[in-house]
Design a protein around this motif. Structure first.
Motif: not given
Length: 168
Positions: A146-153
């Motif tokens: 249902q969702k696509i997670p994104f993390k920016v480092y």
């Protein structure tokens, strides 16, 4: 023709082509949160490769590497990766001297360069900190998608490498 004339050791004995067989055996251990960009866990691998089965081409290669990632705090992580490769016999044809810049045996920041050698070691140190994260909703009904997670480092790194090449 030109390569064989300029470097007769490229394929050995001035040959213009080379045919050979290759056998490889490798093992991996993976226990990490996300294989492409781990923030915690361990990845270890080792392989042995035999290239060529006659007097014209005879090469053994041993490779091993390990990567350990660990959380520093709730948004930061550290990562240490070490690896080594050794080929023998060390007096081998030029085409078998590939070391840094081939496959995953690369120094970051030197991605477009190659360093030849018959043995070498590499150490990669990384510190990362999550700047922000967000999710994108999908039209799929399945809860897992249902969702696509994104993390920016943001990340700091330092790489060290050493190559031994008796065939300059």
């Amino acid at each position: 023709d030109t390569v064989a004339k300029l470097n007769p050791n490229y394929f050995g004995n001035g040959r213009k082509s080379l045919s050979y067989g290759e056998l490889q055996y490798g093992v991996q251990y993976i226990k990490t949160d996300f294989i492409p960009y781990p923030t915690k866990g361990l990845i270890a691998q080792a392989s042995v490769t035999k290239t060529g089965f006659d007097a014209n081409l005879n090469l053994w290669q041993l490779r091993a590497s390990a990567m350990y990632a660990f959380p520093i705090n709730t948004k930061g992580y550290g990562r240490v990766k070490v690896g080594a490769a050794s080929k023998f016999p060390t007096n081998n044809i030029f085409i078998n001297q590939q070391l840094f810049g081939y496959g995953d045996f690369t120094l970051r920041g030197q991605d477009l360069l190659v360093v030849d050698g018959m043995a070498g070691a590499i150490t990669q140190l990384t510190v990362g900190h999550e700047i922000f994260k967000f999710n994108i909703k999908t039209p799929l009904k399945n809860k897992a998608y249902q969702k696509i997670p994104f993390k920016v480092y943001a990340k700091l790194f330092s790489d060290f490498g050493y190559s031994y090449n008796p065939n300059n």
